[in-house]
Design an enzyme around this catalytic site. Sequence first.
Site, PDB file in Angstrom:
ATOM      1  N   ARG A 259       0.871  -1.187   0.000  1.00 20.54           N
ATOM      2  CA  ARG A 259       0.000   0.000   0.000  1.00 20.54           C
ATOM      3  C   ARG A 259       0.899   1.226   0.000  1.00 20.54           C
ATOM      4  O   ARG A 259       1.383   1.662   1.043  1.00 20.54           O
ATOM      5  CB  ARG A 259      -0.927  -0.034   1.211  1.00 20.54           C
ATOM      6  CG  ARG A 259      -1.761  -1.316   1.247  1.00 20.54           C
ATOM      7  CD  ARG A 259      -2.419  -1.543   2.586  1.00 20.54           C
ATOM      8  NE  ARG A 259      -2.888  -2.929   2.686  1.00 20.54           N
ATOM      9  CZ  ARG A 259      -3.293  -3.486   3.825  1.00 20.54           C
ATOM     10  NH1 ARG A 259      -3.301  -2.793   4.943  1.00 20.54           N
ATOM     11  NH2 ARG A 259      -3.676  -4.746   3.831  1.00 20.54           N
ATOM     12  N   LYS A 347     -13.627 -15.708   4.712  1.00 18.44           N
ATOM     13  CA  LYS A 347     -13.568 -14.393   4.063  1.00 18.44           C
ATOM     14  C   LYS A 347     -12.310 -14.269   3.225  1.00 18.44           C
ATOM     15  O   LYS A 347     -11.220 -14.596   3.684  1.00 18.44           O
ATOM     16  CB  LYS A 347     -13.592 -13.287   5.122  1.00 18.44           C
ATOM     17  CG  LYS A 347     -13.438 -11.877   4.573  1.00 18.44           C
ATOM     18  CD  LYS A 347     -13.447 -10.859   5.702  1.00 18.44           C
ATOM     19  CE  LYS A 347     -13.240  -9.445   5.178  1.00 18.44           C
ATOM     20  NZ  LYS A 347     -11.870  -9.240   4.643  1.00 18.44           N
ATOM     21  N   HIS A 371     -10.366  -7.971  -0.219  1.00 20.91           N
ATOM     22  CA  HIS A 371      -9.850  -7.117   0.859  1.00 20.91           C
ATOM     23  C   HIS A 371      -9.952  -5.648   0.475  1.00 20.91           C
ATOM     24  O   HIS A 371      -9.101  -4.826   0.859  1.00 20.91           O
ATOM     25  CB  HIS A 371      -8.404  -7.486   1.193  1.00 20.91           C
ATOM     26  CG  HIS A 371      -8.057  -7.300   2.645  1.00 20.91           C
ATOM     27  ND1 HIS A 371      -8.240  -8.273   3.593  1.00 20.91           N
ATOM     28  CD2 HIS A 371      -7.545  -6.244   3.319  1.00 20.91           C
ATOM     29  CE1 HIS A 371      -7.853  -7.831   4.776  1.00 20.91           C
ATOM     30  NE2 HIS A 371      -7.423  -6.592   4.631  1.00 20.91           N
ATOM     31  N   ARG A 374      -6.915  -3.887  -1.112  1.00 23.42           N
ATOM     32  CA  ARG A 374      -5.776  -3.514  -0.277  1.00 23.42           C
ATOM     33  C   ARG A 374      -4.633  -4.531  -0.312  1.00 23.42           C
ATOM     34  O   ARG A 374      -3.573  -4.275   0.239  1.00 23.42           O
ATOM     35  CB  ARG A 374      -6.244  -3.338   1.177  1.00 23.42           C
ATOM     36  CG  ARG A 374      -7.181  -2.172   1.368  1.00 23.42           C
ATOM     37  CD  ARG A 374      -7.855  -2.198   2.740  1.00 23.42           C
ATOM     38  NE  ARG A 374      -6.920  -2.075   3.838  1.00 23.42           N
ATOM     39  CZ  ARG A 374      -6.392  -0.938   4.268  1.00 23.42           C
ATOM     40  NH1 ARG A 374      -6.706   0.201   3.654  1.00 23.42           N
ATOM     41  NH2 ARG A 374      -5.575  -0.901   5.299  1.00 23.42           N
ATOM     42  N   ASP A 402     -18.377  -8.333  -0.575  1.00 22.53           N
ATOM     43  CA  ASP A 402     -17.916  -7.021  -0.145  1.00 22.53           C
ATOM     44  C   ASP A 402     -17.029  -6.435  -1.237  1.00 22.53           C
ATOM     45  O   ASP A 402     -16.992  -6.946  -2.354  1.00 22.53           O
ATOM     46  CB  ASP A 402     -17.204  -7.101   1.214  1.00 22.53           C
ATOM     47  CG  ASP A 402     -15.826  -7.775   1.161  1.00 22.53           C
ATOM     48  OD1 ASP A 402     -15.236  -7.898   0.068  1.00 22.53           O
ATOM     49  OD2 ASP A 402     -15.342  -8.193   2.228  1.00 22.53           O
ATOM     50  N   GLY A 404     -16.300  -2.566  -2.668  1.00 19.77           N
ATOM     51  CA  GLY A 404     -16.852  -1.649  -3.660  1.00 19.77           C
ATOM     52  C   GLY A 404     -18.289  -1.249  -3.468  1.00 19.77           C
ATOM     53  O   GLY A 404     -18.829  -0.482  -4.272  1.00 19.77           O
ATOM     54  N   ILE A 405     -18.963  -1.727  -2.420  1.00 19.59           N
ATOM     55  CA  ILE A 405     -20.386  -1.419  -2.229  1.00 19.59           C
ATOM     56  C   ILE A 405     -20.538   0.002  -1.715  1.00 19.59           C
ATOM     57  O   ILE A 405     -20.001   0.355  -0.660  1.00 19.59           O
ATOM     58  CB  ILE A 405     -21.029  -2.424  -1.257  1.00 19.59           C
ATOM     59  CG1 ILE A 405     -21.022  -3.816  -1.874  1.00 19.59           C
ATOM     60  CG2 ILE A 405     -22.448  -2.001  -0.891  1.00 19.59           C
ATOM     61  CD1 ILE A 405     -21.160  -4.921  -0.885  1.00 19.59           C
ATOM     62  N   ARG A 426     -15.290   0.090   4.557  1.00 25.46           N
ATOM     63  CA  ARG A 426     -14.995   1.512   4.408  1.00 25.46           C
ATOM     64  C   ARG A 426     -16.227   2.401   4.603  1.00 25.46           C
ATOM     65  O   ARG A 426     -16.127   3.439   5.268  1.00 25.46           O
ATOM     66  CB  ARG A 426     -14.379   1.784   3.033  1.00 25.46           C
ATOM     67  CG  ARG A 426     -12.917   1.363   2.893  1.00 25.46           C
ATOM     68  CD  ARG A 426     -12.351   1.903   1.591  1.00 25.46           C
ATOM     69  NE  ARG A 426     -10.972   1.491   1.345  1.00 25.46           N
ATOM     70  CZ  ARG A 426     -10.606   0.450   0.622  1.00 25.46           C
ATOM     71  NH1 ARG A 426     -11.545  -0.331   0.062  1.00 25.46           N
ATOM     72  NH2 ARG A 426      -9.343   0.163   0.428  1.00 25.46           N
TER      73      ARG A 426
END
Length: 545
Positions: A259, A347, A371, A374, A402, A404-405, A426
């Site tokens: 990152r 997950k 993730h 990330r 999950d 991008g929602i 996020r």
Amino acid sequence: MPTPEEMRASWASAKIACGMAALTFMGVGPVVAEVVAVNQLVGDGDGERLEPGTPSAGAHLEAVQVAVDPTERCLQDRLQTSQGDPGRYLESPVLANAYNVAEYRAAARRALPSGIFDYLDGGAEDEVTLRHNRAAFDNWGLMPKWGPVTGPDTTTTLLGRKTALPLTLTPTGATRMFHPEGELAVARAASAARVPYGLAGLSTVSMEGLANQFPDLDRWFSLGLSSDRGYLNAKLDRCTASGYQTVVVSVDTRALGSRERDRRNGFTAPPALTLSSLIGIAARPRWWFNFLRTEGIRFPNLEPSRSDDSIVSPSMWHQILGHSDSSRGWEDLEALRAAWPGKIVLKGCVNPDDIVHAANIGLDAVQLSNHGGRQLDHMLSPMDVLPESRQRAGDGIELYVDSGIRRGSDIVKALALGADACSIGRPYLYGLAAAGSPGVTRVIEILADELQRTMTLVGVSSIAELKEQGTDIVREIGTWQNVSYARKNLQLFDSARLNESQEPGIHDHLGRGEGVLEDVAGADFTVSAISTGRTSTSQQDASRL
């Protein structure tokens, strides 16, 4: 390796350094400079052991707070602070004027130091996966059907328990970096909304403390795999004693993603604050003031038994930033399945083979996830593999999506393509950073309102009906662009065929035009069918040409 005392000193020094940088930036640093410079602090900021002749840590922090009181009084004139939660940021303006997740993101950017915001918002390397997560939802369009709608009813059942929305709040670590109340603020909002909340292993509140405050909340706990069966069983016993019925196991952190925003900001292991990071902290006085006056961040859920000790090892930063043991495999998941009678959510999968394997060994759900972009850049989005995953795994395992929602319509698209629920990270952290627990509540309300409105406009009255209608109400936009193109070519071909039918030799050219149409339509439909798992629907679409 630094001693515990040295690590405590580093933590306290970092807090003082952040405060001093901010105070200096605002012109009040000299007021406390002499006090802080008297002796080198080697305690942990809570009045523990100091070198002889050194003022107490409490005195240092008190001096900082005294110095900042005029600033705080000025802030009080501009910022509304609600009763019982002195750490909320710009609550009334944000709650009154933010109408979507994107606007809460903008509010979070204003509330947080730039480095902290980048840690929340950023992705790996070139952030291609991060951007693609949104594009993957935008690649699907909604196709409403006409008919009566009642409700609509957004309730559903996840892992045998009724929930108000097909939505979960995914585990996020070190949540107090974004707001002083951290996980407790999130749990309060989740409890009020009647949706499950996943507590991270790197949470800053103990699983027991959360359970005591929110006994009715559907609490999930994020569990790390371990080859030490004694450690694993002790951690599971702790979950059981605290009333947790579901554990979440992440398998997408075998190594730390690169990152680059974090590296530029000094979010490394161990951390190395840069000048720009300190300037970013100084520019957000509300954030650092709350950071200074609250206790140090602790991670009480890492050990199998309850512990309130500070984490003092440098390796904690590897864990905070996503490091895990790359040696874990399917045998560890099978051991967990044998040891844990509750529900297990896997997950971090986007490979349909893994999802089928998870179903075969008796796991209860898979959260399709990259993730949030990330970890691995250029990685597939959960939406890219959702239809195929549902087709191959069948109905014997629940699928969550999950990454991008941002809209209620995203939830509609995911459920229509085979998901049982969506999960957000996020978005609720944006709400938390911007306005505390009410901000999290408002983000959930926004998604719920958008979900209901989209269901009404699409023409479905319940989550069950939405899942049953499935691909009758969604279309991959690229596919339908190809359909339009192919239909236009067909019309042009028919027109040319009609014009040439009176000319000699027309039959010499019959195969060519039909071959072009077949290449345009049939091949594209075949690719679409393979990529979405909707072979029968694609063939029907092709036949309508």
